[in-house]
Scaffold this active site. Structure first.
Site, short mmCIF file in Angstrom:
data_model
loop_
_atom_site.label_atom_id
_atom_site.label_comp_id
_atom_site.label_asym_id
_atom_site.label_seq_id
_atom_site.Cartn_x
_atom_site.Cartn_y
_atom_site.Cartn_z
N LEU A 127 38.17 35.90 35.96
CA LEU A 127 37.16 36.46 35.00
C LEU A 127 38.13 36.27 33.81
O LEU A 127 37.71 35.68 32.79
CB LEU A 127 37.01 37.91 35.26
CG LEU A 127 36.20 38.64 34.19
CD1 LEU A 127 35.04 38.34 33.91
CD2 LEU A 127 36.16 40.29 34.51
N GLY A 131 42.25 33.65 26.25
CA GLY A 131 41.60 34.42 24.72
C GLY A 131 40.81 35.92 24.97
O GLY A 131 40.05 36.19 24.29
N THR A 160 45.18 37.05 40.28
CA THR A 160 46.11 37.35 41.26
C THR A 160 45.51 36.62 42.76
O THR A 160 44.33 36.09 42.68
CB THR A 160 45.59 38.84 41.71
OG1 THR A 160 45.90 39.72 40.45
CG2 THR A 160 46.30 39.40 42.95
N ASP A 245 33.97 47.55 39.67
CA ASP A 245 33.96 49.11 40.02
C ASP A 245 34.44 49.15 41.39
O ASP A 245 35.35 50.10 41.67
CB ASP A 245 32.43 49.38 40.12
CG ASP A 245 31.75 49.37 38.72
OD1 ASP A 245 32.38 49.61 37.69
OD2 ASP A 245 30.43 49.33 38.89
N GLY A 247 36.82 47.07 42.71
CA GLY A 247 38.33 46.86 42.48
C GLY A 247 38.88 47.88 41.89
O GLY A 247 40.08 48.30 42.15
N ILE A 342 64.38 62.13 39.34
CA ILE A 342 65.01 62.99 40.45
C ILE A 342 66.48 62.36 41.09
O ILE A 342 67.41 62.88 41.63
CB ILE A 342 64.08 63.30 41.69
CG1 ILE A 342 62.84 64.30 41.08
CG2 ILE A 342 64.63 63.82 43.14
CD1 ILE A 342 61.69 64.27 41.83
N GLU A 368 42.56 45.15 36.70
CA GLU A 368 41.00 45.44 36.95
C GLU A 368 40.46 46.53 35.90
O GLU A 368 39.77 47.39 36.27
CB GLU A 368 40.93 46.45 38.25
CG GLU A 368 40.49 45.39 39.40
CD GLU A 368 41.56 44.73 40.07
OE1 GLU A 368 42.45 43.88 39.31
OE2 GLU A 368 41.67 44.55 41.27
N1 COS Z 1 27.64 47.65 37.11
C1 COS Z 1 26.42 47.02 36.80
N2 COS Z 1 26.01 46.19 35.74
C2 COS Z 1 26.93 46.41 34.85
C3 COS Z 1 28.03 47.35 34.66
C4 COS Z 1 28.16 47.81 35.96
N3 COS Z 1 29.33 48.60 36.24
N4 COS Z 1 28.37 47.20 33.50
C5 COS Z 1 27.96 46.31 32.95
N5 COS Z 1 26.89 45.89 33.50
C6 COS Z 1 25.71 45.00 33.10
C7 COS Z 1 24.46 45.80 32.42
O1 COS Z 1 23.57 44.90 32.63
C8 COS Z 1 24.88 46.03 31.11
O2 COS Z 1 23.73 46.32 30.26
P1 COS Z 1 23.27 47.38 30.05
O3 COS Z 1 24.37 48.23 29.48
O4 COS Z 1 22.04 47.38 29.16
O5 COS Z 1 22.61 48.22 31.33
C9 COS Z 1 25.53 44.55 31.02
O6 COS Z 1 26.31 44.18 31.90
C10 COS Z 1 26.35 44.96 29.39
O7 COS Z 1 27.11 45.76 29.65
P2 COS Z 1 28.15 46.64 28.67
O8 COS Z 1 27.19 46.48 27.38
O9 COS Z 1 28.85 47.63 29.00
O10 COS Z 1 29.05 45.25 28.14
P3 COS Z 1 30.19 45.22 27.20
O11 COS Z 1 30.38 43.75 26.80
O12 COS Z 1 30.02 46.41 26.27
O13 COS Z 1 31.47 45.77 28.10
C11 COS Z 1 33.69 46.16 28.54
C12 COS Z 1 32.76 46.01 27.67
C13 COS Z 1 34.93 46.45 27.97
C14 COS Z 1 33.26 47.56 29.23
C15 COS Z 1 33.74 45.20 29.82
O14 COS Z 1 33.81 44.04 29.00
C16 COS Z 1 35.03 45.56 30.60
O15 COS Z 1 34.77 46.12 31.54
N6 COS Z 1 36.02 44.86 30.46
C17 COS Z 1 37.05 44.88 31.20
C18 COS Z 1 37.27 43.79 32.14
C19 COS Z 1 38.34 44.06 33.07
O16 COS Z 1 38.26 45.18 33.56
N7 COS Z 1 39.04 43.06 33.30
C20 COS Z 1 40.33 43.16 34.11
C21 COS Z 1 40.70 41.85 34.57
S1 COS Z 1 39.60 41.39 35.85
S2 COS Z 1 40.64 41.72 37.23
#
Ligand code: COS
Length: 390
Positions: A127, A131, A160, A245, A247, A342, A368
């Protein structure tokens, strides 16, 4: 959503007994070797495959153990008592990849990949990019449709298990424009021996010896259209978030398992080390650090179990998974810090385990999804529910 019954409870209890013994008798004694060589011993990897640890959550019909989420996080917590690399090499298979295949894979994709992964081939999750980390939908990797194929170009970063992997789940754009709800992102099941794909050199890290991360570089990587997860473009972001979720619960489990290990080590040290004529465990300021750590660990374990049970009951669990990840990883960091404290001066020396624990634990607050991303996920969902009057 249906609830998940998982593995038979008696069989699971036996498995956990066996796993605890294995951690104690095989993994912990091998840690010094892992730290010295930055490698996982081949004989241990073979045993882990034999025990089915790469397929715990995959369906039994495909050679997996069929664990539900509660069982999976419990197994992860037990494994995480040992050096993190042992859990880490199995974690992407049984967490994010298994979830993505189960939720988004076609029957053909499941039949192709579950047996291979359950047997111990290693998968990785592509993922993050140079950038785009937290802002994962901003990725640049592009999958161009050409007849019956897709052609992938781009670089994935900090992946990973990439150096060991025989497959990667790659999230890539299938549209140059940013589409609503991140529908420009699709997911692909990519064999790592496809021409045009290579891994960068292993990145040097702060801790977690024996676990490896690297870039995945894709230059005109041609894969059949049947490698598009679920056979439908635009589902990649949703699948990635659902996988994350899972992970995130896995990182919460790792944090709890490692915090328990650290605390046990601190108690041993405090019960042996003498100062002012008695063991330091007798001093109340040491006891305060032990007690705070124990109470916080207990809170983390309760959150972890509750969040996992919600998943198994088919209830919404995005907030709980994020909250458990945030709390448990931060708790683990606080415990690591107290365990160094400690140990006093010995806590700063590489000769003692506390220094390694401190470095190993630091990543749990980052990967994650960072603590700050967890805050965003929790708040966004809270406010959305509030606005909907739920
Ligand atoms: N389960 C199912 N669908 C999901 C979801 C989830 N947990 N999260 C998002 N979606 C889907 C939904 O369809 C959502 O639309 P709705 O909000 O209308 O239902 C759509 O994706 C867009 O979601 P969201 O609006 O939350 O997207 P954003 O671009 O705002 O998300 C964050 C922003 C920052 C929350 C997201 O990009 C994120 O979690 N980033 C971190 C990534 C990460 O953990 N990287 C770590 C490295 S990968 S190992």
């Amino acid at each position: 959503m249906s609830s998940q019954t998982g593995m038979d409870p008696d069989v699971f209890a036996q498995f956990i007994d066996q796993l605890e013994r294995y951690v104690r008798e095989r993994l912990i004694p091998a840690e010094a070797d892992v730290v010295a060589t930055d490698e996982l011993p081949d004989d241990i990897l073979a045993e882990m495959r034999e025990m089915g640890l790469f397929g715990l959550t995959m369906p039994e019909e495909f050679g997996g153990a069929g664990m539900n989420t509660s069982q999976y996080v419990e197994a992860g917590r037990i494994m995480a008592y040992a050096a993190p690399a042992f859990r880490s090499i199995t974690s992407i298979n049984i967490g994010m990849i298994a979830t993505a295949l189960a939720k988004g894979g076609t029957p053909q994709q499941q039949a192709e990949w579950f047996p291979r992964l359950a047997a111990g081939e290693v998968g990785c999750f592509g993922l993050t990019e140079p950038g785009s980390g937290s802002d994962s939908a901003a990725m640049q990797t592009f999958a161009r449709r050409e007849g019956d194929s897709y052609v992938l170009n781009g670089t994935k970063r900090y992946i990973t298990n990439a150096p060991w992997a025989s497959m990667a789940l790659i999230m890539a754009r299938t549209s140059k424009e940013n589409l609503p709800r991140n529908a420009h992102v699709s997911a692909f099941l990519v064999p790592m021996d496809t021409p045009g794909i290579s891994t960068g050199k292993r990145d040097k890290k702060m801790g977690q010896a024996g676990a490896h991360i690297a870039d995945i570089i894709m230059e005109d990587v041609r894969i059949p259209a049947s490698a598009l997860l679920g056979g439908e473009e635009g589902q990649g972001f949703r699948i990635a978030m659902q996988s994350l979720d899972k992970g995130r619960l896995s990182v919460a489990a790792a944090s709890c398992g490692y915090a328990r290990r650290m605390l046990d080590t601190a108690m041993r040290y405090a019960s042996e080390r003498k100062a002012f004529g008695e063991t330091i465990a007798n001093f109340q300021l040491i006891q305060a650090m032990l007690a705070d750590s124990k109470a916080e660990l207990y809170a983390g374990e309760c959150m972890l179990r509750d969040a996992a049970a919600r998943v198994d009951r088919g209830e919404s669990s995005i907030v709980e998974a994020a909250a458990a990840k945030m709390f448990c990883s931060e708790m683990c960091g606080r415990v690591a810090d107290r365990v160094v404290q400690i140990h006093g001066g010995a806590g700063y020396l590489a000769e003692y385990e506390a220094e390694r624990f401190f470095r190993d634990a630091r990543i749990y607050r980052i990967y994650e999804g960072t603590t700050q991303i967890m805050q965003l996920v929790i708040a966004k969902n809270m406010l959305r529910e509030f606005a909907a009057g739920l």
